[in-house]
Design a protein around this motif. Sequence first.
Motif, PDB file in Angstrom:
ATOM      1  N   ILE A   1       0.861  -1.178   0.000  1.00 13.81           N
ATOM      2  CA  ILE A   1       0.000   0.000   0.000  1.00 13.81           C
ATOM      3  C   ILE A   1       0.898   1.229   0.000  1.00 13.81           C
ATOM      4  O   ILE A   1       1.638   1.454   0.958  1.00 13.81           O
ATOM      5  CB  ILE A   1      -0.931   0.029   1.222  1.00 13.81           C
ATOM      6  N   ASP A   2       0.851   2.016  -1.057  1.00 14.44           N
ATOM      7  CA  ASP A   2       1.625   3.249  -1.112  1.00 14.44           C
ATOM      8  C   ASP A   2       0.997   4.212  -2.105  1.00 14.44           C
ATOM      9  O   ASP A   2      -0.053   3.938  -2.685  1.00 14.44           O
ATOM     10  CB  ASP A   2       3.095   2.962  -1.459  1.00 14.44           C
ATOM     11  N   GLU A   3       1.647   5.373  -2.283  1.00 13.11           N
ATOM     12  CA  GLU A   3       1.100   6.428  -3.131  1.00 13.11           C
ATOM     13  C   GLU A   3       1.152   6.086  -4.616  1.00 13.11           C
ATOM     14  O   GLU A   3       0.464   6.711  -5.427  1.00 13.11           O
ATOM     15  CB  GLU A   3       1.868   7.737  -2.879  1.00 13.11           C
ATOM     16  N   LYS A   4       1.967   5.121  -4.993  1.00 11.33           N
ATOM     17  CA  LYS A   4       2.163   4.802  -6.400  1.00 11.33           C
ATOM     18  C   LYS A   4       1.099   3.857  -6.948  1.00 11.33           C
ATOM     19  O   LYS A   4       1.034   3.635  -8.152  1.00 11.33           O
ATOM     20  CB  LYS A   4       3.544   4.171  -6.605  1.00 11.33           C
ATOM     21  N   ARG A   5       0.292   3.280  -6.079  1.00 15.89           N
ATOM     22  CA  ARG A   5      -0.670   2.260  -6.485  1.00 15.89           C
ATOM     23  C   ARG A   5      -2.107   2.709  -6.245  1.00 15.89           C
ATOM     24  O   ARG A   5      -2.358   3.553  -5.383  1.00 15.89           O
ATOM     25  CB  ARG A   5      -0.410   0.958  -5.718  1.00 15.89           C
ATOM     26  N   PRO A   6      -3.052   2.128  -6.987  1.00 16.50           N
ATOM     27  CA  PRO A   6      -4.469   2.413  -6.710  1.00 16.50           C
ATOM     28  C   PRO A   6      -4.814   1.979  -5.290  1.00 16.50           C
ATOM     29  O   PRO A   6      -4.117   1.147  -4.693  1.00 16.50           O
ATOM     30  CB  PRO A   6      -5.210   1.550  -7.746  1.00 16.50           C
ATOM     31  N   PRO A   7      -5.873   2.535  -4.730  1.00 13.76           N
ATOM     32  CA  PRO A   7      -6.247   2.148  -3.369  1.00 13.76           C
ATOM     33  C   PRO A   7      -6.561   0.657  -3.268  1.00 13.76           C
ATOM     34  O   PRO A   7      -7.186   0.078  -4.159  1.00 13.76           O
ATOM     35  CB  PRO A   7      -7.479   2.999  -3.064  1.00 13.76           C
ATOM     36  N   LEU A   8      -6.115   0.040  -2.186  1.00 13.73           N
ATOM     37  CA  LEU A   8      -6.424  -1.360  -1.925  1.00 13.73           C
ATOM     38  C   LEU A   8      -7.866  -1.462  -1.449  1.00 13.73           C
ATOM     39  O   LEU A   8      -8.268  -0.766  -0.511  1.00 13.73           O
ATOM     40  CB  LEU A   8      -5.481  -1.923  -0.855  1.00 13.73           C
ATOM     41  N   ILE A   9      -8.644  -2.312  -2.083  1.00 10.76           N
ATOM     42  CA  ILE A   9     -10.036  -2.527  -1.671  1.00 10.76           C
ATOM     43  C   ILE A   9     -10.073  -3.725  -0.728  1.00 10.76           C
ATOM     44  O   ILE A   9      -9.665  -4.828  -1.082  1.00 10.76           O
ATOM     45  CB  ILE A   9     -10.946  -2.769  -2.890  1.00 10.76           C
ATOM     46  N   ILE A  10     -10.584  -3.505   0.479  1.00 12.04           N
ATOM     47  CA  ILE A  10     -10.605  -4.537   1.518  1.00 12.04           C
ATOM     48  C   ILE A  10     -12.049  -4.936   1.811  1.00 12.04           C
ATOM     49  O   ILE A  10     -12.782  -4.214   2.486  1.00 12.04           O
ATOM     50  CB  ILE A  10      -9.934  -4.037   2.814  1.00 12.04           C
TER      51      ILE A  10
END
Length: 342
Positions: free
Chosen positions: A9-18
């Motif tokens: 999880i970081d600024e470079k990736r789309p939001p993680l959907i949980i």
Amino acid sequence: MISFGKIVIDEKRPPLIIPEIGINHSGSFEIAIKIIKSAKRAGARIIKNQTHVVEDEYSHEAIKLVPKNANKNIYDLIKKCSFSMEEEYKIKKFTEKLGMEYMSTPFSRSAVDRLSKLKVKIFKIGSGEFNNIPLVEYICKQKKPLILSTGMNNLKQIEKTVLILKKNKVKFALNHCTNIYPSNYSHARLNFISKLKDKYPNTIIGLSDHSKDNLTSYASIPLGVKMIEKHFVDTKKRKGPDISSSIDEFELRELINNSKNIFKALKDKKEILKGEKSVASFAFASVVAIKDIKQGEILTKKNLWVKRPGTGDFNASMYYKLLGKKIKRNITGNTQIKKRDI
């Protein structure tokens, strides 16, 4: 950045959907498996559970409390929805067999101990436990990365808990949250996400969304959330207090796919794109002669203007620089001015 298992999880990736299965399984192992399979079909990379050991979680007074979204007291409700350690072990293994990561929220020390024995890679701390300092400190001792929901807590309480997390040197993320099931759009207060980002600029900020659809989740992405947690159920025909604030398989698939698309759309580097160049060739303008110009004549506003397409040697922004220049050869009207003409 927070990483665990295959998840980063970081600024470079789309939001993680949980997707959180929570207590939507009503204590049925078979239903829990069906819900997990459904999440996998929708494209989920992770499953979040709740780990309840009711005897260590509630005192006898809990028998007197009936949640607004339930028809029985909280003690009996949670007891019915609890899994044994053996069942939770099977649920975790099944999740991992499908290629997803498993995480859970412990609500007591016994639950923390269980998850540690199960070697769960990341812990979630719910809003109700955010200001439970003894339990937070106990969880910190496990030295696992943490995701904490901040619902029902103000900035002063958030800071108090954050100081404990930093003192224990654990990696953590904070989720904005409204603990109303389901919550209306007017309850969302999404601008608080920006306050959390301003106050904790080096911390991953997310959203625990208890609304009945995906609209609030979508609206949070431009604000910079890097994870979105939603209650999830395979079908809304099931009964339970959290079904009204849950999304189903179709909605989860939409949320996963659209969150990626929104993330792509938010890129802020402004330059002409490769795909725009073909449009620019006809949409832009070039400097042209608007009448026949003889060799030796001076370019003026009476014989020079700008017209599409933008394929000429001089684009429209060069118009004023060409005024006053002398022409080297005869130019036919309504044709572009070339570099060799000047």
